[in-house]
Design an enzyme around this catalytic site. Structure first.
Site, PDB file in Angstrom:
ATOM      1  N   HIS A   1       0.706   5.663  -4.716  1.00 50.97           N
ATOM      2  CA  HIS A   1      -0.814   5.883  -4.592  1.00 50.97           C
ATOM      3  C   HIS A   1      -0.829   6.747  -4.199  1.00 50.97           C
ATOM      4  CE1 HIS A   1      -0.895   1.743  -4.574  1.00 50.97           C
ATOM      5  NE2 HIS A   1      -0.342   1.404  -3.924  1.00 50.97           N
TER       6      HIS A   1
HETATM    7  C1  BDR Z   1      -3.352   2.025  -0.762  1.00 49.93           C
HETATM    8  O1  BDR Z   1      -3.063   1.483   0.661  1.00 49.93           O
HETATM    9  C2  BDR Z   1      -1.514   1.501   2.046  1.00 49.93           C
HETATM   10  O2  BDR Z   1      -1.215   0.664   1.237  1.00 49.93           O
HETATM   11  C3  BDR Z   1      -1.332   2.939   0.950  1.00 49.93           C
HETATM   12  O3  BDR Z   1      -0.528   3.478   1.871  1.00 49.93           O
HETATM   13  C4  BDR Z   1      -2.291   3.588   0.326  1.00 49.93           C
HETATM   14  O4  BDR Z   1      -2.859   4.363   0.797  1.00 49.93           O
HETATM   15  C5  BDR Z   1      -3.344   1.658  -1.591  1.00 49.93           C
HETATM   16  O5  BDR Z   1      -3.676   0.052  -0.960  1.00 49.93           O
END
Ligand code: BDR
Ligand code: CA
Length: 313
Positions: free
Chosen positions: A243
Site C-alpha cells: 500500500h
Molecule cells: C493501510 O493500513 C495499514 O495497515 C497499512 O500500513 C496501510 O497504510 C492499508 O489499509
C-alpha cells in the site's frame, strides 16, 4: 530538478517501512525533511520506534524522527496487529534503534517546517491515520495554502473496505481527521486500495527482493513474507499489497499511476459506513473536485523501480 522536500507521516507497519526505505534510497528525487510517527497499525511507542528501526536499516540514522499523536482526534484507537503482528514490523529480526527520537512533537515539526520553508515547496506524505496532519491543520490553518501537495495512502472506492465492509483502515481509524484533511483546500493525491491491491508482492517479486543480497533486501523479503498471510487468506490474493510505497513511488515516477480528479467526502456520522471515502468517480454530483483519486498502476514498473532503488541501500 531539485528533489521534492517531503515529510513522511507514518505508522510502521511493514508497508510503511518499504515506503520509507524507497524514499531514503532516492535522494535525487526525494529530500526527507523528517519522519513523523502516529498511532495506527500499532500504538505510538511502537510506531516511533519502528520508524527509527527503518531509518537505521536504511543506513540513514541522521534522519529526524518525531513522535506525534497517540490517539485519534475524538475516538478510541483501533490497531491492526492482526495484519502487522505484535510489533508492527513482524517478520525480520531487526536491532533496537540507537538513533534518538527528536524532542519536538511531530505536529509542531510539521507546522514549523511548513512555515519556515518557501510556500508550496513541501509535500506531506501520510501513510497512516491522519491525526497528526489534521491536528497541524487545526492548530495552524495557514499551513494548508503553503503545502505543495498531500500525497496519501487511504480510502477505497471500487475495493470498498478492508477494516470494515465500507472503510479502509487509515481513514476508518480517524475519520474526523480525514474529513479535515480532505476539506483543507491543499492539492491532494490519494492512493486508495483500488491501486494498492494491484501492487502485490508475488513470489517472483519477493524473490527479487531477497536476491538483492543485502540486509535491506533480506528484511524487505521477510517483511512481505510475514505481511502476505493476511491478504492471501482474506482475499485469496497472490501476495502482500504494498500500500504505502505507492505514495513514495508516485513522487519518483507519477506516470506509473492513473486516476481522476474528483470529489471525495468522508463519512463520519454513520456507524455502519464510518470512514467510507465517498468518491464521486462517475461525476454524479456537482460537489467540487478536491482530490486526484488513483485507480491504475503499472505494477511491473513499480516493482522494477522499487527493487532497483532498494538495492542501493
Ligand atoms: C493501510 O493500513 C495499514 O495497515 C497499512 O500500513 C496501510 O497504510 C492499508 O489499509
Ligand atoms: Ca501505514
Amino acid at each position: 530538478m531539485a528533489p521534492r522536500k517531503i515529510i513522511i507521516d507514518t505508522d510502521p507497519g511493514q508497508d510503511d517501512a518499504v515506503a520509507i526505505l524507497l524514499a531514503l534510497a532516492s535522494p535525487e528525487d526525494i529530500d526527507v525533511l523528517g519522519v513523523t510517527a502516529v498511532a495506527g497499525n500499532v500504538p505510538l511507542p511502537l510506531t516511533e520506534k519502528n520508524a527509527r528501526i527503518v531509518c537505521e536499516l536504511a543506513g540513514k540514522p541522521d534522519t529526524k524522527v518525531y513522535a506525534g499523536c497517540d490517539a485519534p482526534l475524538t475516538r478510541k484507537l483501533v490497531t491492526a496487529e492482526h495484519v502487522h503482528g505484535k510489533t508492527g514490523l513482524d517478520g525480520p529480526t531487526l536491532p533496537d534503534p540507537v538513533m534518538p527520537l527528536q524532542d519536538r512533537h511531530a505536529v509542531d515539526f510539521i507546522i514549523d517546517t511548513l512555515r519556515r520553508e518557501a510556500p508550496n515547496t513541501v509535500t506531506l506524505c501520510p501513510l497512516g491515520p491522519l491525526t497528526n496532519v489534521a491536528t497541524a491543520l487545526q492548530q495552524a490553518p495557514d499551513i494548508a495554502e503553503r503545502l505543495q501537495e498531500i500525497v496519501l495512502m487511504g480510502g477505497a472506492y471500487f475495493e470498498v473496505g478492508n477494516i470494515t465492509p465500507a472503510a479502509e483502515f487509515n481513514i476508518y481509524v480517524d475519520p474526523d481527521a480525514a474529513k479535515i484533511v480532505f476539506g483543507c483546500g491543499a492539492p491532494i493525491t490519494v492512493m486508495p486500495l483500488d491501486v494498492t491491491h494491484k501492487a502485490l508482492v508475488t513470489q517472483p517479486r519477493n524473490d527479487a527482493f531477497r536476491a538483492i543480497g543485502t540486509p535491506v533486501g533480506q528484511a524487505v523479503a521477510e517483511m512481505t513474507d510475514f505481511f502476505e498471510r493476511f491478504d492471501k487468506q482474506k482475499y485469496g490474493s497472490a501476495g502482500a499489497p504494498l500500500h504505502d510505497p505507492c505514495v513514495t513511488a508516485y513522487l519518483i515516477d507519477p506516470d506509473l499511476f492513473g486516476g481522476r480528479h474528483i470529489n471525495v467526502e468522508i463519512e463520519t456520522g454513520s456507524d455502519l459506513t464510518l470512514g467510507m471515502t465517498v468518491a464521486d468517480w462517475w461525476g454524479v454530483t456537482d460537489r467540487p473536485a478536491n482530490a486526484t483519486f488513483m485507480r491504475d498502476i503499472n505494477a511491473d514498473g513499480f516493482f522494477a523501480l522499487l527493487t532497483d532503488r532498494l538495492a542501493r541501500l
